[in-house]
Design an enzyme around this catalytic site. Sequence first.
Site, PDB file in Angstrom:
ATOM      1  N   ASP A   1       0.845  -1.203   0.000  1.00 14.67           N
ATOM      2  CA  ASP A   1       0.000   0.000   0.000  1.00 14.67           C
ATOM      3  C   ASP A   1       0.872   1.242   0.000  1.00 14.67           C
ATOM      4  O   ASP A   1       2.002   1.202   0.463  1.00 14.67           O
ATOM      5  CB  ASP A   1      -0.816   0.058   1.292  1.00 14.67           C
ATOM      6  CG  ASP A   1      -2.036  -0.804   1.238  1.00 14.67           C
ATOM      7  OD1 ASP A   1      -2.299  -1.394   0.192  1.00 14.67           O
ATOM      8  OD2 ASP A   1      -2.718  -0.881   2.278  1.00 14.67           O
TER       9      ASP A   1
ATOM     10  N   LYS B   1      -3.440   1.575  -2.251  1.00 17.47           N
ATOM     11  CA  LYS B   1      -4.678   2.096  -1.679  1.00 17.47           C
ATOM     12  C   LYS B   1      -4.435   3.498  -1.153  1.00 17.47           C
ATOM     13  O   LYS B   1      -3.620   3.710  -0.282  1.00 17.47           O
ATOM     14  CB  LYS B   1      -5.114   1.205  -0.523  1.00 17.47           C
ATOM     15  CG  LYS B   1      -5.812  -0.024  -0.969  1.00 17.47           C
ATOM     16  CD  LYS B   1      -6.877  -0.336   0.036  1.00 17.47           C
ATOM     17  CE  LYS B   1      -6.827  -1.737   0.514  1.00 17.47           C
ATOM     18  NZ  LYS B   1      -7.609  -1.928   1.710  1.00 17.47           N
TER      19      LYS B   1
ATOM     20  N   MET C   1      -8.360   8.825   9.063  1.00 19.46           N
ATOM     21  CA  MET C   1      -9.185   9.061   7.869  1.00 19.46           C
ATOM     22  C   MET C   1     -10.255  10.114   8.156  1.00 19.46           C
ATOM     23  O   MET C   1     -11.388  10.016   7.688  1.00 19.46           O
ATOM     24  CB  MET C   1      -9.876   7.753   7.419  1.00 19.46           C
ATOM     25  CG  MET C   1      -8.906   6.657   7.057  1.00 19.46           C
ATOM     26  SD  MET C   1      -9.727   5.119   6.617  1.00 19.46           S
ATOM     27  CE  MET C   1     -10.032   4.416   8.232  1.00 19.46           C
TER      28      MET C   1
HETATM   29  N1  SAH Z   1      -3.613   0.530   9.558  1.00 21.64           N
HETATM   30  C1  SAH Z   1      -3.206   1.916   9.586  1.00 21.64           C
HETATM   31  C2  SAH Z   1      -4.380   2.858   9.363  1.00 21.64           C
HETATM   32  C3  SAH Z   1      -5.039   2.684   8.020  1.00 21.64           C
HETATM   33  S1  SAH Z   1      -6.292   3.882   7.761  1.00 21.64           S
HETATM   34  C4  SAH Z   1      -2.498   2.218  10.905  1.00 21.64           C
HETATM   35  O1  SAH Z   1      -2.527   1.418  11.841  1.00 21.64           O
HETATM   36  O2  SAH Z   1      -1.844   3.261  10.962  1.00 21.64           O
HETATM   37  C5  SAH Z   1      -5.418   5.153   6.921  1.00 21.64           C
HETATM   38  C6  SAH Z   1      -5.278   6.381   7.787  1.00 21.64           C
HETATM   39  O3  SAH Z   1      -4.190   6.252   8.691  1.00 21.64           O
HETATM   40  C7  SAH Z   1      -4.974   7.655   7.041  1.00 21.64           C
HETATM   41  O4  SAH Z   1      -6.123   8.222   6.448  1.00 21.64           O
HETATM   42  C8  SAH Z   1      -4.472   8.528   8.154  1.00 21.64           C
HETATM   43  O5  SAH Z   1      -5.525   8.957   8.981  1.00 21.64           O
HETATM   44  C9  SAH Z   1      -3.664   7.531   8.952  1.00 21.64           C
HETATM   45  N2  SAH Z   1      -2.229   7.546   8.598  1.00 21.64           N
HETATM   46  C10 SAH Z   1      -1.493   6.482   8.251  1.00 21.64           C
HETATM   47  N3  SAH Z   1      -0.191   6.835   8.055  1.00 21.64           N
HETATM   48  C11 SAH Z   1      -0.119   8.158   8.302  1.00 21.64           C
HETATM   49  C12 SAH Z   1       0.934   9.127   8.284  1.00 21.64           C
HETATM   50  N4  SAH Z   1       2.198   8.775   7.986  1.00 21.64           N
HETATM   51  N5  SAH Z   1       0.652  10.396   8.615  1.00 21.64           N
HETATM   52  C13 SAH Z   1      -0.606  10.758   8.929  1.00 21.64           C
HETATM   53  N6  SAH Z   1      -1.651   9.907   8.953  1.00 21.64           N
HETATM   54  C14 SAH Z   1      -1.413   8.621   8.658  1.00 21.64           C
END
Ligand code: SAH
Length: 344
Positions: A123, A144, A255
């Site tokens: 991803d 994604k 998100m």
């Molecule tokens: N499984 C992931 C979350 C997936 S949903 C986890 O545990 O982090 C995707 C969301 O994660 C994005 O829309 C944002 O809200 C957040 N996100 C993931 N990586 C990020 C980053 N480097 N900086 C800011 N938000 C992030």
Amino acid sequence: MQLTLDLTGRDVLVTGADPAARQAVRRYRAAGAVVSRLSSPQGGPHDGPLPERPFLVAAVDDGQPGWDALLGRCRDTGIPVAVEPAAGPAGHVTLVGGGPGTAELLTVAAVAALRDADVVFYDRLAPYQDLPSLTSAELVDVGKQPGHHKVSQSGIEELMVDAALAGHNVVRLKGGDPYVFGRGGEEVAACVKAGVPVRVISGVTSAISVPAAAGIPVTHRDVSHLFTVVSGHAPLTEQEHTHLAGLGGTIVVLMGIGTLHQLAAGLRRAGMRADMPMAVVERGYRPGQRTTIADLGTITSAASDCSNPAVLVIGEVVRVAEVNRGCAEAEAELNRLAASLMGA
Ligand code: SAH
């Protein structure tokens, strides 16, 4: 210990049976070496002529007896021997949590799984730019991004299952943790249904690490002793706003950019104070990381140009970051002052 050698054009003899040696062969080829193979210590099947005196012998620990004598002879004649791990059992899937987007926050288990992979489906939120240095596997972008799914969820599951059934070691590399809004449960279920062995390696979730990148601790003694992680993918219900506002701890929203306005208004209707501190942390651990701090009443306008990926934090812990930042700035100012006095 890791050493880096330039192997371009060098003869490397990879010893060890297939399929245990397949990843070592790929790794050395990817490093530019001219690879020959010896699959059995008795001089069994090999690809092409064996080099007279290889630059290096890469010895894959395939469990066959009899390699020791051959490798001993190599060492005795001054040919270096690099011991290589055998590829794991073929035909399985590993769901790997890739952390918030920097290779530095990959776990040791994640790095080992990537090294053992034949194919990686990744991803965009995972640290994908670093993959070529972490694995010689085939890399497939199933990219994604919010609203832009290159490959549909069922398409991803089918790709993973088909590759594993064809005998490949599959890594599904996901941003953060696979089980935090990552559809990891569905991907595990798809593998189980197809009879494909599957395991999950937890990752550093953005829900905790992205606020930390902005100096915000999600819990803090005497400030917040609980935190709730919420998906802002769709607007929350009135009841959910009421429950969240009533909890009194930190609220972390993933998100949440698209529904920020509804969230702020919903929490206000549910009785949360307009001056409750709030932060939007965009692109954590990546170039252009940015933190916008406001409060519940002002965040919608303050964050009007914020974009995904971002983590929202609502709660008094946001002030801890401000205080700490204030301390750091004050300390820097004192240091500057001290330096100028010393120079005077
Ligand atoms: N499984 C992931 C979350 C997936 S949903 C986890 O545990 O982090 C995707 C969301 O994660 C994005 O829309 C944002 O809200 C957040 N996100 C993931 N990586 C990020 C980053 N480097 N900086 C800011 N938000 C992030």
